[in-house]
Design an enzyme around this catalytic site. Structure first.
Site, PDB file in Angstrom:
ATOM      1  N   GLY A  16      57.529  73.986  55.816  1.00 14.75           N
ATOM      2  CA  GLY A  16      56.146  74.306  56.168  1.00 14.75           C
ATOM      3  C   GLY A  16      56.136  75.204  57.381  1.00 14.75           C
ATOM      4  O   GLY A  16      56.942  76.117  57.495  1.00 14.75           O
ATOM      5  N   THR A  27      55.283  90.458  62.146  1.00 14.99           N
ATOM      6  CA  THR A  27      55.997  90.439  60.878  1.00 14.99           C
ATOM      7  C   THR A  27      55.148  91.145  59.831  1.00 14.99           C
ATOM      8  O   THR A  27      54.096  90.655  59.429  1.00 14.99           O
ATOM      9  CB  THR A  27      56.294  88.994  60.443  1.00 14.99           C
ATOM     10  N   PHE A  78      69.585  73.437  58.522  1.00 12.63           N
ATOM     11  CA  PHE A  78      68.623  73.576  57.432  1.00 12.63           C
ATOM     12  C   PHE A  78      69.120  72.915  56.145  1.00 12.63           C
ATOM     13  O   PHE A  78      68.720  73.298  55.054  1.00 12.63           O
ATOM     14  CB  PHE A  78      68.258  75.046  57.188  1.00 12.63           C
ATOM     15  N   CYS A 131      55.467  80.210  59.460  1.00 15.62           N
ATOM     16  CA  CYS A 131      56.190  81.417  59.046  1.00 15.62           C
ATOM     17  C   CYS A 131      56.823  81.329  57.661  1.00 15.62           C
ATOM     18  O   CYS A 131      56.699  82.262  56.866  1.00 15.62           O
ATOM     19  CB  CYS A 131      57.273  81.751  60.073  1.00 15.62           C
ATOM     20  N   ALA A 166      67.552  67.032  53.981  1.00 18.73           N
ATOM     21  CA  ALA A 166      66.606  66.828  52.880  1.00 18.73           C
ATOM     22  C   ALA A 166      65.322  66.194  53.398  1.00 18.73           C
ATOM     23  O   ALA A 166      65.337  65.385  54.327  1.00 18.73           O
ATOM     24  CB  ALA A 166      67.234  65.943  51.814  1.00 18.73           C
ATOM     25  N   ARG A 225      61.487  80.055  67.066  1.00 15.66           N
ATOM     26  CA  ARG A 225      61.179  78.738  66.526  1.00 15.66           C
ATOM     27  C   ARG A 225      60.105  78.087  67.395  1.00 15.66           C
ATOM     28  O   ARG A 225      60.180  78.148  68.626  1.00 15.66           O
ATOM     29  CB  ARG A 225      62.431  77.861  66.526  1.00 15.66           C
ATOM     30  N   ASN A 247      64.063  84.486  56.959  1.00 16.87           N
ATOM     31  CA  ASN A 247      63.226  83.308  56.747  1.00 16.87           C
ATOM     32  C   ASN A 247      63.309  82.802  55.312  1.00 16.87           C
ATOM     33  O   ASN A 247      63.298  81.592  55.066  1.00 16.87           O
ATOM     34  CB  ASN A 247      61.776  83.621  57.123  1.00 16.87           C
ATOM     35  N   LYS A 306      54.421  81.736  54.634  1.00 21.56           N
ATOM     36  CA  LYS A 306      53.809  83.062  54.717  1.00 21.56           C
ATOM     37  C   LYS A 306      54.815  84.169  54.365  1.00 21.56           C
ATOM     38  O   LYS A 306      54.508  85.077  53.574  1.00 21.56           O
ATOM     39  CB  LYS A 306      53.263  83.276  56.134  1.00 21.56           C
ATOM     40  N   GLU A 324      61.004  89.496  65.401  1.00 22.37           N
ATOM     41  CA  GLU A 324      61.330  88.321  66.219  1.00 22.37           C
ATOM     42  C   GLU A 324      61.866  87.211  65.320  1.00 22.37           C
ATOM     43  O   GLU A 324      61.541  87.141  64.136  1.00 22.37           O
ATOM     44  CB  GLU A 324      60.102  87.859  67.009  1.00 22.37           C
TER      45      GLU A 324
END
Length: 276
Positions: A261, A125, A253, A264, A256, A158, A212, A267, A155
């Site tokens: 964290g 990445t 996603f 990936c 809650a 997970r 992401n 960052k 890529e």
């Protein structure tokens, strides 16, 4: 069967792809600069925990389709495709640290063979424009007569489901201006049966960061809604169920919790912010 070199083949992404590509029948050399890690992998001992990885690693080592080395001279020459999977951790200002990528690109270039054509697949990445940077470094160190093309191929893996995500991807993204090389890499992925999006380098590179960042945004959003629920007496789990039922939003996603964290999301959000 294709001869493939995976640079960074002992790392999280590199090891997953090295094992998976060997599993579908290719001749794979995983290259890593960590001697101890390479010795462990050649002994059939996985350096990361992933479902199904130990068995798949052992099976392909035994079949002779997979081997690990620290020697660029053994791994790069003769490989039709070289996957670049080195790490890109964050610097203090959020920018991606590309020192491992630059070092690997120098070594790849120096070990290309005159009279051969090699496809370099960027899996790491990296910020938008990295394909040009990698191509420039390789060109600087490559011997005269060695032809190569760089393809951007982000890529979307997970942790805990690396092999599942490699072998059963939602999509394959390929960026490049060499149509023959793009088609060759697409052919490599045909057994996975996923749709292939062919585009330019920079769009492919940004897709990874945007994906992401969007997932991190969903987590942050539902956490803000959770705080509002606490003040107003509503149930955030029911609210998430209600909005997640909308096919335009989806339920994933929207749990809650403490926040996002992992290796990936922080960052890549930081790197995207830095680029912006």
């Amino acid at each position: 069967m294709t001869r493939i070199c995976v640079v960074g083949g002992g790392g999280y992404v590199g090891l997953g792809y090295a094992v998976a590509l060997a599993e579908i029948g290719h001749d794979v050399v995983g290259l890593d600069i960590d001697v101890e890690r390479v010795e462990r992998l050649n002994a059939g001992k996985s350096t990361i925990f992933e479902t199904g990885l130990p068995d798949m690693l052992a099976r392909n080592l035994e079949a002779g389709r997979l081997v690990f080395t620290t020697d660029y001279d053994r791994a790069v020459p003769g490989s039709e495709i070289v996957f670049l999977c080195t790490g890109t951790p964050s610097l203090s200002d959020g920018e991606a640290d590309l020192r491992q990528v630059r070092s690997a690109a120098m070594s790849i270039g120096a070990h290309l063979r005159p009279g051969t054509a090699t496809i370099i697949v960027n899996k790491s990445t990296m910020p938008v424009g990295a394909a040009e940077m990698v191509g420039g470094i390789i060109a600087e160190y490559a011997p005269a007569g060695a032809a190569f093309t760089v393809i951007s191929n982000p890529e979307f893996l997970r942790e805990g489901r690396v092999l599942q995500d490699i072998l059963h991807p939602d999509r394959i993204v390929l960026g490049g201006d060499d149509l023959h090389a793009v088609a060759r890499v697409a052919e490599l992925y045909e057994p996975f049966g996923a749709p292939v999006l062919k585009t330019d380098h920079r769009s492919a590179e940004l897709i990874k960061y945007a994906a992401n960042a969007f997932l991190a945004t969903k987590i942050s959003f539902i956490n803000d809604i959770a705080r509002l629920c606490e003040r107003l007496g509503a149930d955030v789990s029911v609210v998430a169920q209600g909005i997640g039922a909308d096919e335009r939003i989806g339920p994933r996603f929207l749990q809650a919790g403490i926040g996002f964290g992992g290796s990936c999301f922080p960052k890549d959000v930081g790197a995207l912010t830095r680029m912006a």
